[in-house]
Design an enzyme around this catalytic site. Structure first.
Site, PDB file in Angstrom:
ATOM      1  N   GLU A 294      13.648 -11.277   8.551  1.00 56.23           N
ATOM      2  CA  GLU A 294      13.584 -10.047   9.342  1.00 56.23           C
ATOM      3  C   GLU A 294      14.264 -10.152  10.700  1.00 56.23           C
ATOM      4  O   GLU A 294      13.609 -10.063  11.750  1.00 56.23           O
ATOM      5  CB  GLU A 294      12.125  -9.608   9.522  1.00 56.23           C
ATOM      6  CG  GLU A 294      11.426  -9.359   8.196  1.00 56.23           C
ATOM      7  CD  GLU A 294      10.056  -8.710   8.345  1.00 56.23           C
ATOM      8  OE1 GLU A 294       9.590  -8.543   9.487  1.00 56.23           O
ATOM      9  OE2 GLU A 294       9.466  -8.359   7.315  1.00 56.23           O
TER      10      GLU A 294
ATOM     11  N   GLU B 174       8.298  -9.925   0.224  1.00 57.96           N
ATOM     12  CA  GLU B 174       6.982  -9.694   0.852  1.00 57.96           C
ATOM     13  C   GLU B 174       6.525  -8.296   0.502  1.00 57.96           C
ATOM     14  O   GLU B 174       7.274  -7.333   0.664  1.00 57.96           O
ATOM     15  CB  GLU B 174       7.059  -9.754   2.385  1.00 57.96           C
ATOM     16  CG  GLU B 174       7.140 -11.117   2.987  1.00 57.96           C
ATOM     17  CD  GLU B 174       7.090 -11.061   4.522  1.00 57.96           C
ATOM     18  OE1 GLU B 174       6.486 -10.126   5.089  1.00 57.96           O
ATOM     19  OE2 GLU B 174       7.681 -11.953   5.140  1.00 57.96           O
TER      20      GLU B 174
HETATM   21  C1  GCO Z   1       7.069  -9.952   8.083  1.00 55.61           C
HETATM   22  C2  GCO Z   1       6.336 -10.732   8.555  1.00 55.61           C
HETATM   23  C3  GCO Z   1       5.007 -11.250   8.402  1.00 55.61           C
HETATM   24  C4  GCO Z   1       3.934 -10.269   8.720  1.00 55.61           C
HETATM   25  C5  GCO Z   1       3.745  -9.274   7.624  1.00 55.61           C
HETATM   26  C6  GCO Z   1       2.652  -8.272   7.898  1.00 55.61           C
HETATM   27  O1  GCO Z   1       7.991 -10.693   7.594  1.00 55.61           O
HETATM   28  O2  GCO Z   1       7.011  -8.802   8.380  1.00 55.61           O
HETATM   29  O3  GCO Z   1       7.130 -11.687   8.031  1.00 55.61           O
HETATM   30  O4  GCO Z   1       5.066 -12.283   9.317  1.00 55.61           O
HETATM   31  O5  GCO Z   1       2.769 -10.955   8.925  1.00 55.61           O
HETATM   32  O6  GCO Z   1       4.903  -8.563   7.435  1.00 55.61           O
HETATM   33  O7  GCO Z   1       2.930  -7.548   9.038  1.00 55.61           O
END
Ligand code: GCO
Length: 450
Positions: free
Chosen positions: A167, A355
């Site tokens: 990200e 994710e």
């Molecule tokens: C993401 C984040 C995570 C967060 C998850 C929830 O990549 O956005 O990598 O670190 O914890 O997205 O907000």
């Protein structure tokens, strides 16, 4: 009637976590300070003054955590590597204890029959390099590539799937633009320059990987949440395009098309990043796959006081779905739309849904067990939507639940729980939630019964 959806025979099921959010041991065994170690110590930055100093203490409990994943039938684990465990100052001297930890993690996973998937950088940038300007400093791209090469030399014989940076939008725009993440800077010019350097860093690391002749694949991981214009009026449509360009085109276009979105760079005016000749060539074609992180859908309204994008976002939920504990809109169709957008506009690259998950209220019973049916409903609906996109031809080859453990949720501290496994405050005792058993069944059936 077909009462079961079936995923392809070769499909990578997994869960994910990141170093700062679970490891703890922030200053142990020679680890250097990261920007998050520094930021959490500033007053009033993190809810309840929480820190990742101890987090889930995964650094010390790693073998038991891997054993738990094995019990839960998880085939693949996506973890991130702490740059300052390996290089305490960000570059220069290597800390053998740091390499040793990730060597042991990889070996322990392999012994448990779990495929390791590594992310080189999940936001915990070295503080020593921050003091040299951080990501807005062009040298950051080479610092990152040098670090990446050291990691490849030690782990790429056993790790075959690599995310470079998780990200970059969050690092650039929450870290340097809004200032709500480390290093806590509010400066639009630095934010866009950082965004370009994050892409350049990714591109250079991929070059090192390819030059090294390692056997495996390497990609970039982007947060692609879904956007819907608040109305059909021209101003809302244009605002939606700007938000889309900042979160999507700015990162996708250079990697997959070899150019930045020019109209958007023009909109940025004085904040337009400086791009040197050859940079785009280093970034273009630098992903064997795209990692997509997807959580929610927002409506976009034109807003004259809406920062430099002149936009305001409000959560959108599909009918009968509420919001998660984060206040994020739940709209499984948004996941399908995002995945199909990548298929249609970026030449159908290989994709991992890297994710997906949700924070929910998670009330434990007296034994610490959480019957988290809301999370199961969320995950199930998103998997069905993902499957629909795959039926429509999207080249998705894996899915990862965020996260294996309840953990440190950045500026929200420990107030938000995303885990399949509950982590008890203070004792840090792990208890799988109902969703962990549900996910185990999805994996073993390689599908969902409708
Ligand atoms: C993401 C984040 C995570 C967060 C998850 C929830 O990549 O956005 O990598 O670190 O914890 O997205 O907000």
């Amino acid at each position: 009637m077909n009462n079961k959806i079936q995923f392809p025979e070769i499909f990578l099921w997994g869960t994910a976590a990141s170093a700062y959010q679970i490891e703890g041991a922030w200053n142990v065994d020679g680890k250097g300070e990261s920007v998050w170690d520094r930021y959490v110590r500033l007053p009033d930055r993190i809810l309840n003054g929480d820190t990742g100093d101890i987090a889930c203490d995964h650094y010390h409990r790693m073998p038991a955590d891997v054993a738990l994943m094995k019990d839960l039938g998880i085939p693949c684990y996506g973890f991130s590597i702490s740059w300052t465990r390996i290089l305490p100052n960000g570059h220069g001297a290597v800390n053998p204890n740091g390499l040793d930890f990730y060597n042991r993690l990889v070996d322990t996973l392999l012994e448990a029959g779990i495929v390791p998937k590594a992310t080189l950088h999940h936001w915990d940038f070295p503080q020593a390099l921050q003091e040299k300007g951080g990501w807005p400093n062009r040298d950051s791209a080479d610092w990152f590539a040098d670090y990446a090469q050291i990691v490849f030399e030690h782990l790429a014989d056993r790790v075959h799937t690599w995310d470079t940076i998780n990200e970059p939008w969050v690092v650039a725009f929450l870290g340097y633009g809004a200032g709500v993440h480390a290093p806590g800077i509010c400066d639009a010019t630095k934010a866009y320059q950082a965004a370009h350097h994050l892409l350049l860093a990714h591109g250079k690391a991929v070059q090192r990987y390819r030059q090294g002749g390692y056997q495996g694949e390497i990609g970039l991981r982007l947060n692609l949440n879904h956007l819907i214009p608040a109305s059909d009026n021209e101003e809302d449509l244009a605002a939606t395009q700007r938000v889309y360009d900042e979160s999507h085109s700015f990162f996708l276009d250079p990697v997959f098309k070899g150019c930045y979105p020019e109209a958007f760079l023009e909109w940025l005016g004085p904040h337009r990043p400086h791009i040197e000749p050859g940079d785009i060539e280093s970034i273009h074609n630098s992903a064997d796959y795209l990692g997509i992180n997807h959580y929610n859908t927002d409506r976009v309204h034109f807003e004259i006081f809406g920062g430099w994008l002149k936009a305001r976002l409000t959560p959108f939920s599909a009918p009968s779905w509420g919001t998660t504990q984060m206040g994020w809109g739940i709209n499984p169709a948004g996941l399908k739309a995002e995945v199909l957008n990548i298929k249609e506009n970026y030449d159908n690259p290989k994709v991992y849904l890297a994710e997906n998950g949700c924070a929910m209220p998670d009330i434990p019973d007296e034994k610490g067990f959480v019957a988290d049916y809301e999370r199961i409903n969320y995950l199930r609906a998103h998997l069905i939507a993902l499957h629909e996109a795959m039926q429509d031809g999207a080249n998705v080859q894996g899915y990862f639940v965020w996260s294996i453990l309840d953990n440190f949720e950045w500026e929200r501290g420990y107030s938000k729980r995303f885990g399949l496994v509950r982590v008890e405050p203070i004792t840090l005792k792990r208890t799988p939630k109902q969703s962990a058993y549900w996910y185990r069944d999805v994996i073993s059936e390689n599908g969902i019964t409708l």
